[in-house]
Scaffold this motif. Structure first.
Motif, mmCIF file in Angstrom:
data_model
loop_
_atom_site.group_PDB
_atom_site.id
_atom_site.type_symbol
_atom_site.label_atom_id
_atom_site.label_comp_id
_atom_site.label_asym_id
_atom_site.label_seq_id
_atom_site.Cartn_x
_atom_site.Cartn_y
_atom_site.Cartn_z
ATOM 1 N N LEU A 81 35.613 71.710 62.911
ATOM 2 C CA LEU A 81 35.651 72.763 63.921
ATOM 3 C C LEU A 81 35.971 72.193 65.300
ATOM 4 O O LEU A 81 35.355 71.210 65.725
ATOM 5 C CB LEU A 81 34.309 73.501 63.969
ATOM 6 C CG LEU A 81 34.019 74.382 62.753
ATOM 7 C CD1 LEU A 81 32.544 74.776 62.713
ATOM 8 C CD2 LEU A 81 34.907 75.621 62.766
ATOM 9 N N PRO A 82 36.902 72.789 66.025
ATOM 10 C CA PRO A 82 37.245 72.299 67.356
ATOM 11 C C PRO A 82 36.198 72.704 68.398
ATOM 12 O O PRO A 82 35.475 73.693 68.209
ATOM 13 C CB PRO A 82 38.586 72.991 67.649
ATOM 14 C CG PRO A 82 38.501 74.278 66.883
ATOM 15 C CD PRO A 82 37.738 73.955 65.624
ATOM 16 N N ARG A 83 36.124 71.941 69.445
ATOM 17 C CA ARG A 83 35.228 72.288 70.556
ATOM 18 C C ARG A 83 35.826 73.453 71.334
ATOM 19 O O ARG A 83 36.952 73.385 71.789
ATOM 20 C CB ARG A 83 35.056 71.075 71.471
ATOM 21 C CG ARG A 83 34.123 71.314 72.652
ATOM 22 C CD ARG A 83 34.096 70.088 73.534
ATOM 23 N NE ARG A 83 33.224 70.240 74.681
ATOM 24 C CZ ARG A 83 33.103 69.354 75.660
ATOM 25 N NH1 ARG A 83 33.821 68.228 75.616
ATOM 26 N NH2 ARG A 83 32.286 69.576 76.672
ATOM 27 N N ARG A 84 35.056 74.535 71.463
ATOM 28 C CA ARG A 84 35.524 75.712 72.183
ATOM 29 C C ARG A 84 34.683 76.016 73.422
ATOM 30 O O ARG A 84 35.177 76.588 74.386
ATOM 31 C CB ARG A 84 35.517 76.920 71.254
ATOM 32 C CG ARG A 84 36.613 76.869 70.193
ATOM 33 C CD ARG A 84 37.965 77.147 70.802
ATOM 34 N NE ARG A 84 39.034 77.188 69.808
ATOM 35 C CZ ARG A 84 39.877 76.188 69.578
ATOM 36 N NH1 ARG A 84 39.751 75.053 70.267
ATOM 37 N NH2 ARG A 84 40.831 76.304 68.674
ATOM 38 N N ALA A 85 33.396 75.667 73.386
ATOM 39 C CA ALA A 85 32.529 75.869 74.548
ATOM 40 C C ALA A 85 32.695 74.659 75.469
ATOM 41 O O ALA A 85 32.189 73.576 75.182
ATOM 42 C CB ALA A 85 31.079 76.032 74.108
ATOM 43 N N MET A 86 33.396 74.858 76.575
ATOM 44 C CA MET A 86 33.795 73.722 77.417
ATOM 45 C C MET A 86 32.933 73.541 78.664
ATOM 46 O O MET A 86 33.190 72.655 79.468
ATOM 47 C CB MET A 86 35.258 73.910 77.844
ATOM 48 C CG MET A 86 36.226 74.098 76.681
ATOM 49 S SD MET A 86 36.203 72.728 75.491
ATOM 50 C CE MET A 86 36.841 71.402 76.509
ATOM 51 N N SER A 87 31.914 74.389 78.861
ATOM 52 C CA SER A 87 31.139 74.314 80.102
ATOM 53 C C SER A 87 29.989 73.314 80.027
ATOM 54 O O SER A 87 29.224 73.178 80.983
ATOM 55 C CB SER A 87 30.583 75.702 80.458
ATOM 56 O OG SER A 87 29.663 76.153 79.473
#
Length: 312
Positions: free
Chosen positions: A192-198
């Motif tokens: 799964l790719p990283r989507r939450a970047m904060s």
């Protein structure tokens, strides 16, 4: 998308003790076997039914119309090949050595080339997870237990102060409340790719679904999480659903924090906060092996894992 759907169908059916449960039990099917079987079924339907029936009819109407089948043909072929490759890679024999197959990088991104190669797999998996999340609302304080109505559960749950266990955060709205220094994410997936970047801090522990990190990876991840908690971060440990792989790391953190006297106690604490947590036998064995090594005298622990690390 098909094999993910059927995998979940089999998992839920096993819990309900249905006919599918009997079939799975008799055939001793595992995740990689399910992926392979569904991929074979999809390929069979396409190449034995759709292709010989649909294409001739379209050709009879117009050759130009038949050309519309070319993208479908290519995508179906890609889906079948990707399904077989993932099935083999996630098997017991190869799972420990193939976590880099999908191209996930240390920052959580996925190589564009690898993403394109396994596009059908990524589309099916991320779409399924997003649809599951669509009926969920983030908990107000991260302490709400899993909702039984409609089969939904919270995106994450607080295990102890500052430590959260959850599923794949598809966006920043699915992250827990920020700590004094921000949010740190320990990602226990390879698919799964990283989507939450904060988040201010991020670490990936690559691992296939239904498998577990090796003891050295568990130890390194546990110390990373403990360090971020000490620094004042709120830490989210996640895998796809927050039930298995991520529970291994979280269980190790609870043991090192001293709030759980045994691995079993750690599992009970996680289930109390997030009722659908369930480590399989492979994951339980990995955590128990790590725990047995950590329970040894400090100098022996350092010899086993290398380097000096501060315990808690």
């Amino acid at each position: 998308g098909c094999f993910v759907f059927f995998r979940d169908l089999i998992v839920h059916s096993m819990k309900e003790r249905t006919v599918v449960h009997w079939i799975v039990k008799k055939l001793h099917l595992k995740l990689s076997g399910v992926v392979g079987l569904v991929t074979t079924a999809w390929g069979g339907v396409h190449f034995l039914v759709l292709k010989p029936v649909l294409v001739p009819r379209l050709l009879a109407r117009s050759p130009l119309t038949a050309w519309a089948c070319v993208p479908v043909e290519l995508f179906s072929l890609q889906a079948v090949i990707a399904g077989y490759v993932v099935s083999i890679a996630a098997s017991d024999l190869l799972a420990k050595r193939t976590t880099s197959l999908l191209g996930k990088r240390p920052d959580g991104s996925i190589s564009p080339v690898r993403y394109a190669m396994f596009l059908p797999y990524h589309i099916g998996l991320t779409t399924k997870l997003r649809l599951e999340r669509s009926g969920e609302g983030g908990p107000v304080d991260g302490t709400v237990a899993a909702r039984r109505d409609g089969g939904h559960e919270d995106p994450f749950n607080k295990i102890v102060d500052g430590l959260y266990l959850g599923g794949w955060p598809a966006n920043d709205r699915l992250l827990p409340p920020r700590g004094k220094m921000g949010i740190a994410i320990c990602d226990v997936t390879c698919e799964l790719p990283r989507r939450a970047m904060s988040s201010e801090a991020y670490r990936v522990v690559p691992c296939w679904d239904s498998h577990a990190p090796v003891p050295e990876e568990i130890d390194s991840a546990v110390h990373w999480v403990l360090g971020k908690l000490d620094e004042g971060y709120a830490v989210l440990v996640h895998c796809a659903h927050g039930h298995g792989r991520s529970a291994v790391i979280t269980g190790g953190v609870l043991r090192r924090l001293g709030v759980a006297e045994t691995v079993g106690d750690a599992g009970d604490m996680m289930k109390l906060a997030r009722p659908l947590v369930k480590m399989n036998s492979r994951q339980q064995a990995a955590l128990a092996e790590w725990d047995e090594r950590v329970a040894r005298p400090r100098h022996m622990h350092e010899e086993l894992f290398g380097g000096s690390k501060k315990g808690r």
